[in-house]
Motif scaffolding. Sequence first.
Motif, PDB file in Angstrom:
ATOM      1  N   ALA A  86       0.369  -2.322   7.420  1.00 17.61           N
ATOM      2  CA  ALA A  86      -0.569  -1.355   6.841  1.00 17.61           C
ATOM      3  C   ALA A  86      -1.958  -1.980   6.717  1.00 17.61           C
ATOM      4  CB  ALA A  86      -0.070  -0.896   5.473  1.00 17.61           C
ATOM      5  N   MET A 100       0.822  -1.208   0.000  1.00 13.16           N
ATOM      6  CA  MET A 100       0.000   0.000   0.000  1.00 13.16           C
ATOM      7  C   MET A 100       0.856   1.258   0.000  1.00 13.16           C
ATOM      8  SD  MET A 100      -2.822  -0.908   2.890  1.00 13.16           S
ATOM      9  CE  MET A 100      -3.995  -2.233   2.740  1.00 13.16           C
ATOM     10  N   ARG A 101       2.133   1.083  -0.176  1.00 17.85           N
ATOM     11  CA  ARG A 101       3.094   2.198  -0.185  1.00 17.85           C
ATOM     12  C   ARG A 101       3.109   2.932   1.158  1.00 17.85           C
ATOM     13  NH1 ARG A 101       4.840   1.397  -4.899  1.00 17.85           N
ATOM     14  NH2 ARG A 101       3.618   1.225  -6.792  1.00 17.85           N
TER      15      ARG A 101
HETATM   16  S1  FES Z   1       4.517  -3.906   2.053  1.00 23.46           S
HETATM   17 FE1  FES Z   1       4.405  -1.797   1.600  1.00 23.46          FE
HETATM   18  S2  FES Z   1       2.788  -1.092   2.818  1.00 23.46           S
HETATM   19 FE2  FES Z   1       2.835  -3.215   3.233  1.00 23.46          FE
END
Ligand code: FES
Length: 84
Positions: free
Chosen positions: A54, A45-46
């Motif tokens: 996240a 999810m950046r």
């Molecule tokens: S791996 Fe990048 S936000 Fe979870």
Amino acid sequence: MTEIDVCIGSACHIRGAYNVVQTFQQMIEEKSLHGEIELKTTFCMRECHNPGVAVTVGEMKYNIPADGARDFFNSIFQVKIHRL
Ligand code: FES
């Protein structure tokens, strides 16, 4: 219906994403919330720059510690459950 997305990308996997998913599944079972909450997984999810796994709940983004998944779920859905 509220959608929960848990990131299972590499960084979040290492931080315990699997435990978060398992905990959320258990909580949905325990509270019989199948009709109210849709649990999904997604890739990065950046949000890797933030600590924790996240997670999005609807439009809101969070980063949570894997061992805090139960408390997180309760704090987020306590209000929503009372509204159902
Ligand atoms: S791996 Fe990048 S936000 Fe979870």
